[in-house]
Motif scaffolding. Structure first.
Motif, PDB file in Angstrom:
ATOM      1  N   ILE A  61       0.840  -1.204   0.000  1.00 35.38           N
ATOM      2  CA  ILE A  61       0.000   0.000   0.000  1.00 35.38           C
ATOM      3  C   ILE A  61       0.873   1.251   0.000  1.00 35.38           C
ATOM      4  N   VAL A  62       1.931   1.253   0.802  1.00 30.42           N
ATOM      5  CA  VAL A  62       2.850   2.386   0.843  1.00 30.42           C
ATOM      6  C   VAL A  62       3.498   2.580  -0.522  1.00 30.42           C
ATOM      7  N   ASP A  63       3.901   1.505  -1.167  1.00 30.08           N
ATOM      8  CA  ASP A  63       4.496   1.595  -2.500  1.00 30.08           C
ATOM      9  C   ASP A  63       3.525   2.193  -3.511  1.00 30.08           C
ATOM     10  N   ILE A  64       2.263   1.826  -3.417  1.00 25.74           N
ATOM     11  CA  ILE A  64       1.250   2.383  -4.325  1.00 25.74           C
ATOM     12  C   ILE A  64       1.120   3.885  -4.114  1.00 25.74           C
ATOM     13  N   PHE A  65       1.061   4.332  -2.845  1.00 20.43           N
ATOM     14  CA  PHE A  65       0.963   5.764  -2.574  1.00 20.43           C
ATOM     15  C   PHE A  65       2.199   6.517  -3.050  1.00 20.43           C
ATOM     16  N   ILE A  66       3.364   5.918  -2.894  1.00 18.21           N
ATOM     17  CA  ILE A  66       4.594   6.554  -3.364  1.00 18.21           C
ATOM     18  C   ILE A  66       4.571   6.697  -4.879  1.00 18.21           C
ATOM     19  N   GLN A  67       4.109   5.664  -5.577  1.00 15.14           N
ATOM     20  CA  GLN A  67       4.034   5.720  -7.036  1.00 15.14           C
ATOM     21  C   GLN A  67       3.028   6.775  -7.503  1.00 15.14           C
ATOM     22  N   ILE A  68       1.886   6.843  -6.847  1.00 18.49           N
ATOM     23  CA  ILE A  68       0.877   7.846  -7.207  1.00 18.49           C
ATOM     24  C   ILE A  68       1.430   9.244  -6.976  1.00 18.49           C
ATOM     25  N   TYR A  69       2.074   9.454  -5.818  1.00 15.67           N
ATOM     26  CA  TYR A  69       2.670  10.759  -5.515  1.00 15.67           C
ATOM     27  C   TYR A  69       3.711  11.124  -6.562  1.00 15.67           C
TER      28      TYR A  69
END
Length: 133
Positions: free
Chosen positions: A8-16
């Motif tokens: 989930i953290v990786d997904i948020f980092i990618q979106i950011y």
């Protein structure tokens, strides 16, 4: 369980990262969404500026670090925001005899948008020129 949180953290980092690369895109998305919901252009512009400022902080810090080969970018931005807050707070104190923290923070945040936008364009251009030569 740890892998799910990491995912989930990786997904948020990618979106950011995707949104921060081209700050005009999230600005337009937020502006359109707020305008469609509230039907006020001025409010839509303010909200879009607020959201985009958060994205610009990260990308300008990284661009600064890349252009000047340093790790000081984020600290410089924090310092500039704190100095701006202090200066505007002092001006308010002198003019009105009290400081409205919320109003001062909002003013610094929106002035930050203007400064960070200019810094983004300048650092992006310098970075592109450096990488081409």
């Amino acid at each position: 369980m740890g892998t799910v949180i990491g995912w989930i953290v990786d997904i948020f980092i990618q979106i950011y990262a995707v949104l921060a690369i081209a700050p005009a895109i999230p600005f337009a998305i937020v502006w359109i969404a707020v305008y469609l919901y509230k039907k006020e252009k001025k409010l839509a512009t303010k909200r879009a500026m607020d959201v985009t400022t958060a994205l610009l902080i990260g990308v300008v810090a990284v661009l600064y670090d890349d252009v000047f080969q340093s790790t000081f970018g984020i600290y410089l931005l924090i310092l500039l925001f704190l100095l701006g807050f202090g200066l505007l707070g002092n001006m308010q104190q002198r003019a009105k005899g009290k400081v409205d923290l919320r109003r001062t923070a909002r003013a610094v945040w929106r002035l930050g948008f203007m400064g960070l936008s200019a810094a983004y364009v300048l650092l992006m251009a310098v970075g592109l020129v450096q990488n081409l030569w």
